[in-house]
Design a protein around this motif. Sequence first.
Motif, PDB file in Angstrom:
ATOM      1  N   ASN A 165       0.818  -1.215   0.000  1.00 20.28           N
ATOM      2  CA  ASN A 165       0.000   0.000   0.000  1.00 20.28           C
ATOM      3  C   ASN A 165       0.850   1.261   0.000  1.00 20.28           C
ATOM      4  OD1 ASN A 165      -2.418  -1.451   0.023  1.00 20.28           O
ATOM      5  ND2 ASN A 165      -2.452  -1.586   2.259  1.00 20.28           N
ATOM      6  N   TRP A 166       1.915   1.263   0.805  1.00 18.59           N
ATOM      7  CA  TRP A 166       2.753   2.454   0.928  1.00 18.59           C
ATOM      8  C   TRP A 166       3.540   2.724  -0.356  1.00 18.59           C
ATOM      9  CZ3 TRP A 166       4.628   5.104   5.716  1.00 18.59           C
ATOM     10  CH2 TRP A 166       3.694   4.982   6.751  1.00 18.59           C
ATOM     11  N   LYS A 167       3.831   1.686  -1.098  1.00 19.70           N
ATOM     12  CA  LYS A 167       4.588   1.867  -2.344  1.00 19.70           C
ATOM     13  C   LYS A 167       3.845   2.732  -3.350  1.00 19.70           C
ATOM     14  CE  LYS A 167       5.588  -2.275  -3.757  1.00 19.70           C
ATOM     15  NZ  LYS A 167       6.167  -3.346  -4.612  1.00 19.70           N
ATOM     16  N   ARG A 168       2.536   2.896  -3.164  1.00 14.80           N
ATOM     17  CA  ARG A 168       1.745   3.691  -4.098  1.00 14.80           C
ATOM     18  C   ARG A 168       2.021   5.188  -3.945  1.00 14.80           C
ATOM     19  NH1 ARG A 168      -3.792   1.819  -2.013  1.00 14.80           N
ATOM     20  NH2 ARG A 168      -4.586   3.402  -3.444  1.00 14.80           N
ATOM     21  N   PHE A 169       2.631   5.602  -2.838  1.00 17.22           N
ATOM     22  CA  PHE A 169       2.909   7.020  -2.582  1.00 17.22           C
ATOM     23  C   PHE A 169       4.381   7.204  -2.217  1.00 17.22           C
ATOM     24  CE2 PHE A 169      -1.361   5.831  -1.103  1.00 17.22           C
ATOM     25  CZ  PHE A 169      -2.140   6.600  -1.963  1.00 17.22           C
ATOM     26  N   PRO A 170       5.290   6.906  -3.132  1.00 19.60           N
ATOM     27  CA  PRO A 170       6.725   6.841  -2.790  1.00 19.60           C
ATOM     28  C   PRO A 170       7.310   8.154  -2.270  1.00 19.60           C
ATOM     29  CG  PRO A 170       6.393   6.793  -5.172  1.00 19.60           C
ATOM     30  CD  PRO A 170       5.041   6.606  -4.551  1.00 19.60           C
ATOM     31  N   ILE A 171       6.959   9.280  -2.876  1.00 21.04           N
ATOM     32  CA  ILE A 171       7.547  10.560  -2.463  1.00 21.04           C
ATOM     33  C   ILE A 171       7.074  10.941  -1.070  1.00 21.04           C
ATOM     34  CG2 ILE A 171       7.714  13.017  -3.000  1.00 21.04           C
ATOM     35  CD1 ILE A 171       7.377  12.271  -5.959  1.00 21.04           C
ATOM     36  N   SER A 172       5.777  10.823  -0.836  1.00 21.86           N
ATOM     37  CA  SER A 172       5.221  11.192   0.470  1.00 21.86           C
ATOM     38  C   SER A 172       5.730  10.274   1.570  1.00 21.86           C
ATOM     39  CB  SER A 172       3.687  11.131   0.419  1.00 21.86           C
ATOM     40  OG  SER A 172       3.186  12.038  -0.531  1.00 21.86           O
ATOM     41  N   VAL A 173       5.793   8.985   1.276  1.00 18.12           N
ATOM     42  CA  VAL A 173       6.254   8.026   2.280  1.00 18.12           C
ATOM     43  C   VAL A 173       7.715   8.273   2.630  1.00 18.12           C
ATOM     44  CG1 VAL A 173       6.735   5.582   2.700  1.00 18.12           C
ATOM     45  CG2 VAL A 173       4.552   6.270   1.700  1.00 18.12           C
ATOM     46  N   ARG A 174       8.538   8.506   1.626  1.00 20.97           N
ATOM     47  CA  ARG A 174       9.949   8.782   1.882  1.00 20.97           C
ATOM     48  C   ARG A 174      10.108  10.018   2.771  1.00 20.97           C
ATOM     49  NH1 ARG A 174      11.526   8.623  -2.985  1.00 20.97           N
ATOM     50  NH2 ARG A 174      11.549  10.839  -3.457  1.00 20.97           N
ATOM     51  N   HIS A 175       9.301  11.047   2.491  1.00 24.69           N
ATOM     52  CA  HIS A 175       9.362  12.268   3.311  1.00 24.69           C
ATOM     53  C   HIS A 175       8.985  11.969   4.761  1.00 24.69           C
ATOM     54  CE1 HIS A 175       8.713  16.390   4.639  1.00 24.69           C
ATOM     55  NE2 HIS A 175       7.513  16.023   5.070  1.00 24.69           N
ATOM     56  N   LEU A 176       7.904  11.218   4.970  1.00 24.66           N
ATOM     57  CA  LEU A 176       7.465  10.901   6.322  1.00 24.66           C
ATOM     58  C   LEU A 176       8.506  10.088   7.082  1.00 24.66           C
ATOM     59  CD1 LEU A 176       3.704   9.966   5.747  1.00 24.66           C
ATOM     60  CD2 LEU A 176       4.557  11.829   7.176  1.00 24.66           C
ATOM     61  N   LEU A 177       9.044   9.075   6.438  1.00 26.97           N
ATOM     62  CA  LEU A 177      10.000   8.204   7.122  1.00 26.97           C
ATOM     63  C   LEU A 177      11.268   8.940   7.511  1.00 26.97           C
ATOM     64  CD1 LEU A 177       9.655   4.883   5.069  1.00 26.97           C
ATOM     65  CD2 LEU A 177       8.602   5.467   7.266  1.00 26.97           C
ATOM     66  N   ASN A 178      11.665   9.893   6.700  1.00 20.67           N
ATOM     67  CA  ASN A 178      12.903  10.609   6.995  1.00 20.67           C
ATOM     68  C   ASN A 178      12.716  11.799   7.933  1.00 20.67           C
ATOM     69  OD1 ASN A 178      14.995   9.085   5.584  1.00 20.67           O
ATOM     70  ND2 ASN A 178      13.817   9.560   3.758  1.00 20.67           N
ATOM     71  N   GLN A 179      11.488  11.941   8.452  1.00 23.21           N
ATOM     72  CA  GLN A 179      11.293  12.866   9.560  1.00 23.21           C
ATOM     73  C   GLN A 179      11.775  12.250  10.872  1.00 23.21           C
ATOM     74  OE1 GLN A 179       6.980  14.037   8.387  1.00 23.21           O
ATOM     75  NE2 GLN A 179       7.745  15.772   9.544  1.00 23.21           N
ATOM     76  N   PHE A 180      11.949  10.941  10.882  1.00 19.86           N
ATOM     77  CA  PHE A 180      12.464  10.279  12.077  1.00 19.86           C
ATOM     78  C   PHE A 180      13.984  10.385  12.110  1.00 19.86           C
ATOM     79  CE2 PHE A 180       8.420   7.946  11.443  1.00 19.86           C
ATOM     80  CZ  PHE A 180       7.852   8.178  12.688  1.00 19.86           C
ATOM     81  N   ASN A 181      14.516  10.742  13.264  1.00 19.18           N
ATOM     82  CA  ASN A 181      15.965  10.759  13.435  1.00 19.18           C
ATOM     83  C   ASN A 181      16.553   9.362  13.281  1.00 19.18           C
ATOM     84  OD1 ASN A 181      14.875  13.195  14.919  1.00 19.18           O
ATOM     85  ND2 ASN A 181      17.073  13.607  15.010  1.00 19.18           N
ATOM     86  N   LEU A 182      15.753   8.358  13.662  1.00 23.44           N
ATOM     87  CA  LEU A 182      16.190   6.976  13.507  1.00 23.44           C
ATOM     88  C   LEU A 182      14.967   6.065  13.557  1.00 23.44           C
ATOM     89  CD1 LEU A 182      18.664   5.053  13.301  1.00 23.44           C
ATOM     90  CD2 LEU A 182      18.610   4.896  15.809  1.00 23.44           C
ATOM     91  N   ILE A 183      14.965   5.047  12.711  1.00 21.87           N
ATOM     92  CA  ILE A 183      13.948   3.997  12.751  1.00 21.87           C
ATOM     93  C   ILE A 183      14.625   2.731  13.259  1.00 21.87           C
ATOM     94  CG2 ILE A 183      12.387   2.558  11.388  1.00 21.87           C
ATOM     95  CD1 ILE A 183      12.077   4.897   9.449  1.00 21.87           C
ATOM     96  N   LEU A 184      14.070   2.139  14.297  1.00 29.70           N
ATOM     97  CA  LEU A 184      14.615   0.904  14.869  1.00 29.70           C
ATOM     98  C   LEU A 184      13.658  -0.227  14.512  1.00 29.70           C
ATOM     99  CD1 LEU A 184      15.318   3.401  17.011  1.00 29.70           C
ATOM    100  CD2 LEU A 184      16.429   1.537  18.204  1.00 29.70           C
ATOM    101  N   ALA A 185      13.984  -0.964  13.467  1.00 29.18           N
ATOM    102  CA  ALA A 185      13.110  -2.030  12.979  1.00 29.18           C
ATOM    103  C   ALA A 185      13.184  -3.247  13.889  1.00 29.18           C
ATOM    104  CB  ALA A 185      13.488  -2.412  11.554  1.00 29.18           C
ATOM    105  N   GLN A 186      12.054  -3.929  14.025  1.00 32.90           N
ATOM    106  CA  GLN A 186      12.019  -5.075  14.932  1.00 32.90           C
ATOM    107  C   GLN A 186      12.505  -6.367  14.291  1.00 32.90           C
ATOM    108  OE1 GLN A 186       7.587  -6.820  15.039  1.00 32.90           O
ATOM    109  NE2 GLN A 186       7.691  -4.767  15.865  1.00 32.90           N
TER     110      GLN A 186
END
Length: 426
Positions: A165-186
Amino acid sequence: MPLMFYIYRAVTWLIGPLTSILFRLRKKIGREDGFRKFERRGFAGMARPKGLLIWVHVASVGEMVTVLPLIRKLLEKFPEAQALLTSGTVTSAKIANDNPHERIIHQYVPMDHPGFAKRFVKHWRPDIGLFVESEIWPNLMHRAEQNNVPLFLINARMSQNSFKNWKRFPISVRHLLNQFNLILAQDSHSCVRYEMLGAKRIITAGNLKYDTPPLPYKATELQKLNQAIGNRPIWLAASTHETEEVSVAETHKNLKDKHPGLLSIIAPRHPQRGESLVKQLTEMNLTIARRSENQTIKADTDIYLADTIGDMGLLYRLCEIAFIGGTLTPRGGQNPLEAARLNTAIFYGPSTENFSEMFTLMKDEDAGRAITTQNDMTDMVDLLLSDATFRKKLSTNALKLIDKNKGATEETLTAVTPFLEKKISR
């Protein structure tokens, strides 16, 4: 910022007046707290405490239970700090109230409206924000960024369906994810998916759920239930969703002659469905005892309906066998570790996307068994009731699996500590 964000912001502004209607509709079905409705509009329920404030946001009960040990460790490490814990459900608020801590404040998260978000962040002025698992709210994150609040997405997960689902909005998703200083994946699967969506600052830190202590319970309640049940064979269908209860009821009917006195316990994921479930199960000629009504388990009780909140620790200790709900219907499954941690033999259906890596590990380590149909459920419950050695093997392997995968709490502490120390040094 991407055009899609401006569109989202404009739409959420425009529908602001409708949020009152939405709130009333959700309140009618028990999903909003009428006494604290102002919090959902960004108004604070109390004053901001002085000093360092660590903001932790979760979706609901599961994430809250998972993150509470991390919060307590952060407060131990930073004795001058307080924690602001936000969530969006009535059930999670009850968990927070039932587990009070003098330095943890609970508030309902505001609806993701630009004005509500601004009001919330302006009042609380958090020093750091930890969003848990998949909680991404554009307006709230934007306002936090505008106020120089460093944001982390911790215990982050990305299912295959969400990724598509997220792949449908690549530019917006990339912007949102890079608002995080760090993502800690489980897990490694989530880490790869986040990277493919454009996340630049990401690590695999492990799953906090492996570090979570056993769910709490009341010893007096366990003793009371054990006395009522006696030596009857029992099993539990935990966190069930619609249609799964019918499979449980059919399994009970298929096995009650082979296992005399059989008691099947159903704990629905949404306890507010209790009334409709009583009607449905009664129409199947089954005798029901309802926990929310304090009804006693009698000799002729077929189904004990645990339509209450906060009793899973009690129920898992009561039963050596548990079916994990949300897996026989396409819901993606619930967390199996809560049962595994309490020495329970687990089985589950094919829909496990929400915890895919966890269920894969359980299969690889023979720490749980998969089923596909209602007939499979009958066969599996029969086997588990009949074979104590098999039950013990599954539950022992599950405990070993948990022990092998601990450590995410320390990884998360290591990642966020420098940011908090920097805040203190200013």
